[in-house]
Design a protein around this motif. Structure first.
Motif, PDB file in Angstrom:
ATOM      1  N   ALA A 171       0.820  -1.212   0.000  1.00  0.00           N
ATOM      2  CA  ALA A 171       0.000   0.000   0.000  1.00  0.00           C
ATOM      3  C   ALA A 171       0.854   1.262   0.000  1.00  0.00           C
ATOM      4  N   VAL A 172       1.982   1.241   0.715  1.00  0.00           N
ATOM      5  CA  VAL A 172       2.884   2.395   0.719  1.00  0.00           C
ATOM      6  C   VAL A 172       3.377   2.676  -0.696  1.00  0.00           C
ATOM      7  N   GLY A 173       3.747   1.623  -1.414  1.00  0.00           N
ATOM      8  CA  GLY A 173       4.206   1.807  -2.789  1.00  0.00           C
ATOM      9  C   GLY A 173       3.117   2.286  -3.720  1.00  0.00           C
ATOM     10  N   VAL A 174       1.920   1.725  -3.569  1.00  0.00           N
ATOM     11  CA  VAL A 174       0.796   2.133  -4.407  1.00  0.00           C
ATOM     12  C   VAL A 174       0.436   3.590  -4.138  1.00  0.00           C
ATOM     13  N   ALA A 175       0.404   3.971  -2.860  1.00  0.00           N
ATOM     14  CA  ALA A 175       0.075   5.356  -2.498  1.00  0.00           C
ATOM     15  C   ALA A 175       1.079   6.324  -3.099  1.00  0.00           C
ATOM     16  N   ALA A 176       2.359   5.950  -3.068  1.00  0.00           N
ATOM     17  CA  ALA A 176       3.383   6.818  -3.644  1.00  0.00           C
ATOM     18  C   ALA A 176       3.221   6.935  -5.156  1.00  0.00           C
ATOM     19  N   ALA A 177       2.920   5.798  -5.820  1.00  0.00           N
ATOM     20  CA  ALA A 177       2.775   5.818  -7.273  1.00  0.00           C
ATOM     21  C   ALA A 177       1.557   6.614  -7.721  1.00  0.00           C
ATOM     22  N   LEU A 178       0.477   6.524  -6.948  1.00  0.00           N
ATOM     23  CA  LEU A 178      -0.750   7.248  -7.298  1.00  0.00           C
ATOM     24  C   LEU A 178      -0.780   8.652  -6.707  1.00  0.00           C
ATOM     25  N   ASP A 179       0.212   8.962  -5.862  1.00  0.00           N
ATOM     26  CA  ASP A 179       0.299  10.261  -5.196  1.00  0.00           C
ATOM     27  C   ASP A 179      -0.948  10.546  -4.366  1.00  0.00           C
ATOM     28  N   VAL A 180      -1.276   9.601  -3.471  1.00  0.00           N
ATOM     29  CA  VAL A 180      -2.435   9.737  -2.598  1.00  0.00           C
ATOM     30  C   VAL A 180      -2.031   9.417  -1.165  1.00  0.00           C
ATOM     31  N   PRO A 181      -2.752   9.921  -0.170  1.00  0.00           N
ATOM     32  CA  PRO A 181      -2.458   9.581   1.223  1.00  0.00           C
ATOM     33  C   PRO A 181      -2.847   8.147   1.549  1.00  0.00           C
ATOM     34  N   LEU A 182      -2.271   7.637   2.647  1.00  0.00           N
ATOM     35  CA  LEU A 182      -2.493   6.267   3.077  1.00  0.00           C
ATOM     36  C   LEU A 182      -3.024   6.271   4.503  1.00  0.00           C
ATOM     37  N   ARG A 183      -3.998   5.396   4.750  1.00  0.00           N
ATOM     38  CA  ARG A 183      -4.573   5.245   6.085  1.00  0.00           C
ATOM     39  C   ARG A 183      -4.618   3.769   6.441  1.00  0.00           C
ATOM     40  N   LEU A 184      -4.333   3.453   7.696  1.00  0.00           N
ATOM     41  CA  LEU A 184      -4.495   2.105   8.211  1.00  0.00           C
ATOM     42  C   LEU A 184      -5.608   2.112   9.240  1.00  0.00           C
ATOM     43  N   VAL A 185      -6.555   1.183   9.100  1.00  0.00           N
ATOM     44  CA  VAL A 185      -7.612   1.051  10.102  1.00  0.00           C
ATOM     45  C   VAL A 185      -7.644  -0.389  10.601  1.00  0.00           C
ATOM     46  N   THR A 186      -7.982  -0.548  11.860  1.00  0.00           N
ATOM     47  CA  THR A 186      -8.205  -1.878  12.402  1.00  0.00           C
ATOM     48  C   THR A 186      -9.583  -1.901  13.042  1.00  0.00           C
ATOM     49  N   LEU A 187     -10.254  -3.043  12.959  1.00  0.00           N
ATOM     50  CA  LEU A 187     -11.613  -3.179  13.463  1.00  0.00           C
ATOM     51  C   LEU A 187     -11.611  -3.879  14.808  1.00  0.00           C
ATOM     52  N   VAL A 188     -12.314  -3.296  15.778  1.00  0.00           N
ATOM     53  CA  VAL A 188     -12.514  -3.918  17.079  1.00  0.00           C
ATOM     54  C   VAL A 188     -14.004  -4.185  17.198  1.00  0.00           C
ATOM     55  N   VAL A 189     -14.386  -5.457  17.120  1.00  0.00           N
ATOM     56  CA  VAL A 189     -15.798  -5.837  17.057  1.00  0.00           C
ATOM     57  C   VAL A 189     -16.197  -6.547  18.342  1.00  0.00           C
ATOM     58  N   GLY A 190     -17.297  -6.106  18.953  1.00  0.00           N
ATOM     59  CA  GLY A 190     -17.803  -6.729  20.174  1.00  0.00           C
ATOM     60  C   GLY A 190     -19.266  -7.062  20.055  1.00  0.00           C
ATOM     61  N   ALA A 191     -19.717  -8.023  20.847  1.00  0.00           N
ATOM     62  CA  ALA A 191     -21.097  -8.482  20.758  1.00  0.00           C
ATOM     63  C   ALA A 191     -22.072  -7.540  21.440  1.00  0.00           C
ATOM     64  N   ASN A 192     -21.667  -6.882  22.539  1.00  0.00           N
ATOM     65  CA  ASN A 192     -22.570  -5.960  23.224  1.00  0.00           C
ATOM     66  C   ASN A 192     -21.759  -4.867  23.887  1.00  0.00           C
ATOM     67  N   ARG A 193     -22.430  -3.947  24.560  1.00  0.00           N
ATOM     68  CA  ARG A 193     -21.758  -2.779  25.106  1.00  0.00           C
ATOM     69  C   ARG A 193     -21.742  -2.783  26.632  1.00  0.00           C
ATOM     70  N   ALA A 194     -21.821  -3.950  27.244  1.00  0.00           N
ATOM     71  CA  ALA A 194     -21.756  -4.034  28.700  1.00  0.00           C
ATOM     72  C   ALA A 194     -20.400  -3.540  29.178  1.00  0.00           C
ATOM     73  N   ARG A 195     -20.343  -3.184  30.526  1.00  0.00           N
ATOM     74  CA  ARG A 195     -19.128  -2.576  31.062  1.00  0.00           C
ATOM     75  C   ARG A 195     -17.912  -3.472  30.861  1.00  0.00           C
ATOM     76  N   ILE A 196     -18.063  -4.774  31.137  1.00  0.00           N
ATOM     77  CA  ILE A 196     -16.917  -5.657  30.987  1.00  0.00           C
ATOM     78  C   ILE A 196     -16.471  -5.741  29.529  1.00  0.00           C
ATOM     79  N   GLU A 197     -17.458  -5.684  28.604  1.00  0.00           N
ATOM     80  CA  GLU A 197     -17.118  -5.697  27.188  1.00  0.00           C
ATOM     81  C   GLU A 197     -16.408  -4.401  26.810  1.00  0.00           C
ATOM     82  N   GLN A 198     -16.860  -3.291  27.382  1.00  0.00           N
ATOM     83  CA  GLN A 198     -16.220  -2.017  27.105  1.00  0.00           C
ATOM     84  C   GLN A 198     -14.761  -2.041  27.530  1.00  0.00           C
TER      85      GLN A 198
END
Length: 294
Positions: A171-198
């Motif tokens: 992706a770093v090479g592709v971004a440089a060739a296309l002259d565009v910015p690069l972003r990395l995202v990671t997903l944190v997925v949980g089943a519910n929003r209870a305190r212990i899950e939080q």
């Protein structure tokens, strides 16, 4: 990975036009060669009383290909190459073409099902995503109706592991060739929003952010880092802003065959929920570094 020769799998319908529009956009921005291919069912090969019918069938296929390419030329122009190949499966035909030519990536539209703005994995995509020797770029349904003027950012869906580290290098090479910015995202997925899950999600977020920061150490190009939380992949992806000309990059599953595209369950979920085109890379050997030249 190089972006010197882009292959667009084309059908004369909205799906084909979506993929072709993106292929043209990418090829022009990267100053790459473009080949437009249509895969047709093979003519009958056995001689006998059906030879007359075979001749008519061949003529019909040629007529269909010519009509389709006339439509494609209105988008891609006369500088692209236009070829026809025969195979019982369109995806398998594109795989075979990629194996026997010098293309760097294959671009296709969404499957026939699914909603506008999303990617549906039909039989063509399924065949490509289990066997392609080059990266596969999947286009959301209706993409050609509101086409961006250019690719304007790359986002890598990152998870810890050598496969994604290699994807970051690509992706770093592709971004440089296309002259565009690069972003990395990671997903944190949980089943519910209870305190212990939080609390657990908070710990995961800290670890994921640390992984991303390590992944971009020493890069000369500035890279954005973002962690997305949600009950599932769809809600997590909705927690950020997506630019109109954004491309999402996914690494293949580390359990898949080398030098091939192969998806795991999470990657399939990301593709189906993605609001932008998705580029799926091939799996590289541990320690290898894919490079890009323009």
């Amino acid at each position: 990975m190089k972006i010197e020769h882009v292959l667009a799998g084309f059908l004369p319908d909205s799906r084909g036009h979506d993929g072709l529009a993106l292929a043209v956009l990418l090829a022009r921005q990267a100053e790459a060669k473009l080949t437009v291919a249509t895969i047709q069912p093979p003519p009958w090969a056995s001689p006998g009383p059906g030879r007359a019918d075979e001749s008519a069938w061949r003529a019909y296929l040629k007529e269909q290909a010519t009509a389709g390419f006339d439509q494609a030329r209105q988008v891609a122009g006369e500088q692209a190459d236009y070829i026809t190949r025969f195979n019982r499966g369109s995806g398998r035909g594109l795989v075979e073409l990629a194996r026997t030519s010098d293309v760097d990536s294959v671009v296709i539209g969404s499957g026939p099902r699914g909603s506008k703005g999303r990617i549906s994995l039909g039989s063509t995509a399924d065949q490509l995503l289990h066997a392609s020797p080059v990266p596969v770029l999947l286009t959301p349904k209706g993409y050609a109706e509101d086409l961006p003027s250019r690719v304007d950012r790359l986002t890598v869906a990152y998870r810890r592991g050598p496969g994604c580290d290699s994807a970051v290098s690509v992706a770093v090479g592709v971004a440089a060739a296309l002259d565009v910015p690069l972003r990395l995202v990671t997903l944190v997925v949980g089943a519910n929003r209870a305190r212990i899950e939080q609390q657990m999600l908070g710990n995961l977020r800290e670890q994921a952010t640390a992984d991303l920061e390590r992944a971009v150490e020493g890069r000369r190009r500035e890279v954005e880092v973002e962690t997305l939380e949600g009950r599932n992949v769809t809600t997590a992806l909705a927690e950020t802003e997506w630019r109109k000309g954004e491309l999402i990059i996914l690494a293949s599953s580390e359990s898949g065959p080398l030098r091939r595209v192969f998806l795991g369950d999470t990657s399939v979920k990301i593709i189906r929920a993605a609001p932008r085109p998705v580029l799926v890379l091939t799996r590289e050997p541990f320690g290898s570094r894919q490079t890009l030249t323009k």
